[in-house]
Design a protein around this motif. Sequence first.
Motif, PDB file in Angstrom:
ATOM      1  N   VAL A  18      49.782  37.129  30.015  1.00  0.00           N
ATOM      2  CA  VAL A  18      49.237  37.978  28.790  1.00  0.00           C
ATOM      3  C   VAL A  18      49.112  37.385  27.417  1.00  0.00           C
ATOM      4  O   VAL A  18      48.187  37.538  26.795  1.00  0.00           O
ATOM      5  CB  VAL A  18      50.289  39.234  28.753  1.00  0.00           C
ATOM      6  CG1 VAL A  18      49.654  40.267  27.527  1.00  0.00           C
ATOM      7  CG2 VAL A  18      50.364  40.280  29.897  1.00  0.00           C
ATOM      8  N   ALA A  19      50.120  36.714  27.297  1.00  0.00           N
ATOM      9  CA  ALA A  19      50.005  35.619  26.011  1.00  0.00           C
ATOM     10  C   ALA A  19      48.965  34.500  26.094  1.00  0.00           C
ATOM     11  O   ALA A  19      48.328  34.402  24.997  1.00  0.00           O
ATOM     12  CB  ALA A  19      51.360  34.943  25.704  1.00  0.00           C
ATOM     13  N   GLY A  20      48.530  34.068  27.370  1.00  0.00           N
ATOM     14  CA  GLY A  20      47.481  33.212  27.494  1.00  0.00           C
ATOM     15  C   GLY A  20      46.075  33.907  27.096  1.00  0.00           C
ATOM     16  O   GLY A  20      45.518  33.401  26.579  1.00  0.00           O
ATOM     17  N   LEU A  21      46.039  35.237  27.522  1.00  0.00           N
ATOM     18  CA  LEU A  21      44.580  35.929  27.588  1.00  0.00           C
ATOM     19  C   LEU A  21      44.680  36.191  25.791  1.00  0.00           C
ATOM     20  O   LEU A  21      43.523  36.230  25.371  1.00  0.00           O
ATOM     21  CB  LEU A  21      44.948  37.234  28.474  1.00  0.00           C
ATOM     22  CG  LEU A  21      44.505  36.900  29.965  1.00  0.00           C
ATOM     23  CD1 LEU A  21      44.996  38.269  30.720  1.00  0.00           C
ATOM     24  CD2 LEU A  21      43.194  36.420  30.413  1.00  0.00           C
ATOM     25  N   ALA A  22      45.627  36.607  25.500  1.00  0.00           N
ATOM     26  CA  ALA A  22      45.483  36.912  23.968  1.00  0.00           C
ATOM     27  C   ALA A  22      45.220  35.752  23.068  1.00  0.00           C
ATOM     28  O   ALA A  22      44.558  35.546  22.391  1.00  0.00           O
ATOM     29  CB  ALA A  22      46.730  37.439  23.436  1.00  0.00           C
ATOM     30  N   VAL A  76      40.769  28.955  31.232  1.00  0.00           N
ATOM     31  CA  VAL A  76      41.840  28.563  32.330  1.00  0.00           C
ATOM     32  C   VAL A  76      42.953  27.842  31.913  1.00  0.00           C
ATOM     33  O   VAL A  76      43.960  28.027  32.017  1.00  0.00           O
ATOM     34  CB  VAL A  76      41.044  27.757  33.255  1.00  0.00           C
ATOM     35  CG1 VAL A  76      41.941  26.916  34.441  1.00  0.00           C
ATOM     36  CG2 VAL A  76      39.817  28.720  34.306  1.00  0.00           C
ATOM     37  N   GLY A  77      42.400  26.806  30.873  1.00  0.00           N
ATOM     38  CA  GLY A  77      43.405  26.005  30.329  1.00  0.00           C
ATOM     39  C   GLY A  77      44.647  26.712  29.465  1.00  0.00           C
ATOM     40  O   GLY A  77      45.521  26.539  29.388  1.00  0.00           O
ATOM     41  N   LEU A 240      50.641  33.406  17.689  1.00  0.00           N
ATOM     42  CA  LEU A 240      50.290  34.636  18.499  1.00  0.00           C
ATOM     43  C   LEU A 240      50.627  34.813  20.066  1.00  0.00           C
ATOM     44  O   LEU A 240      51.461  35.516  20.407  1.00  0.00           O
ATOM     45  CB  LEU A 240      48.707  35.091  18.590  1.00  0.00           C
ATOM     46  CG  LEU A 240      48.061  35.896  19.424  1.00  0.00           C
ATOM     47  CD1 LEU A 240      48.722  37.260  18.683  1.00  0.00           C
ATOM     48  CD2 LEU A 240      46.748  35.916  19.087  1.00  0.00           C
ATOM     49  N   MET A 241      50.648  33.443  20.543  1.00  0.00           N
ATOM     50  CA  MET A 241      51.110  33.391  21.975  1.00  0.00           C
ATOM     51  C   MET A 241      52.710  33.568  22.369  1.00  0.00           C
ATOM     52  O   MET A 241      52.974  34.389  22.994  1.00  0.00           O
ATOM     53  CB  MET A 241      50.620  31.930  22.597  1.00  0.00           C
ATOM     54  CG  MET A 241      50.949  31.755  24.101  1.00  0.00           C
ATOM     55  SD  MET A 241      50.849  29.905  24.648  1.00  0.00           S
ATOM     56  CE  MET A 241      52.163  29.283  23.917  1.00  0.00           C
ATOM     57  N   TRP A 242      53.476  32.978  21.328  1.00  0.00           N
ATOM     58  CA  TRP A 242      54.828  33.114  21.367  1.00  0.00           C
ATOM     59  C   TRP A 242      55.186  34.483  21.029  1.00  0.00           C
ATOM     60  O   TRP A 242      56.222  35.108  21.644  1.00  0.00           O
ATOM     61  CB  TRP A 242      55.535  31.909  20.679  1.00  0.00           C
ATOM     62  CG  TRP A 242      55.416  30.825  21.307  1.00  0.00           C
ATOM     63  CD1 TRP A 242      54.802  29.653  20.749  1.00  0.00           C
ATOM     64  CD2 TRP A 242      56.233  30.228  22.380  1.00  0.00           C
ATOM     65  NE1 TRP A 242      54.827  28.548  21.719  1.00  0.00           N
ATOM     66  CE2 TRP A 242      55.905  28.891  22.600  1.00  0.00           C
ATOM     67  CE3 TRP A 242      57.165  30.972  23.372  1.00  0.00           C
ATOM     68  CZ2 TRP A 242      56.472  28.263  23.710  1.00  0.00           C
ATOM     69  CZ3 TRP A 242      57.670  30.140  24.337  1.00  0.00           C
ATOM     70  CH2 TRP A 242      57.331  28.913  24.473  1.00  0.00           C
ATOM     71  N   LEU A 243      54.766  34.936  20.129  1.00  0.00           N
ATOM     72  CA  LEU A 243      54.766  36.441  19.866  1.00  0.00           C
ATOM     73  C   LEU A 243      54.719  37.446  20.926  1.00  0.00           C
ATOM     74  O   LEU A 243      55.391  38.317  21.282  1.00  0.00           O
ATOM     75  CB  LEU A 243      54.068  36.949  18.671  1.00  0.00           C
ATOM     76  CG  LEU A 243      54.276  38.574  18.089  1.00  0.00           C
ATOM     77  CD1 LEU A 243      55.858  38.659  17.505  1.00  0.00           C
ATOM     78  CD2 LEU A 243      53.184  38.825  17.095  1.00  0.00           C
TER      79      LEU A 243
END
Length: 273
Positions: A18-22, A76-77, A240-243
Amino acid sequence: MPLSEMPAAVRYLVPGAVAGLAAFAFSRVMIEPLIGAAVDYGGEREHVESTLGGEGHAHGHELFTRAVQENIGAAVGIVVFGIVMGVLFAVAHTVIRTALEHRGFAPDATSLALLLSAGMFAAIAFVPSLKYPANPPSVGLDETTAARSSAFLTMTALSVVAACMAVAVALACARQWGPWRSTALAVVGYVSVMLGVAMVLPSFDEVPGPIVGPEGLLLGGFPAEVLADFRVYTLVNQALMWLVIGVVAAVLANGRIGRANRPSRYCGVSGHR
């Protein structure tokens, strides 16, 4: 139910995915236009250098187009990177929660998840970026790529090791000194170590300057606004990813706790069927 007792596929993969998509959505909207501007500047600079008799930079044929790179490749990355960070988060969460429980503490699921995600963001992204901020294409010399990459990885690795040692010290001193005093000691120790590391490691200042020819200025230096925005947005993207990792992990943990504490419909007042 604690995060450590959830199914492995949920606690290890879902928060990071989910964090990767955001993070990809933010990157596609805010960062990709800056990368495009940097690539355009690099092309203009190569053209000007070639007209002055310089060798310029040789570029081979690109295997993938820019459209593929900025959409499929980037998605993807970033998602894979988010999943990897989510797995590291889940492992760290399990270790820290178990250590706290063995010392007689009962950490709140939401607080622990958010504090851990903030700490991992600081150790993995924020502190290394203070010494080596992210650079867009066309910034940095080709001959120093290996040295810059090695210095950045060294800074990141030492930051993670120092953070792990700080957490270990805080856990060891938590029962005797209390959670807040032991945490303050760990933070001071980590900051002191990383200040020393930042002073020892080399610095790089390779932002392209203006090109001046016989007739005057031919091309200005790399746009300062593009460079500043790229560095800020890259750091915001990491935050944002870590949040999202912390929030999703907290929501999953609280949802499981709520279901575990919900009384059975077969139980009466006396607790017997």
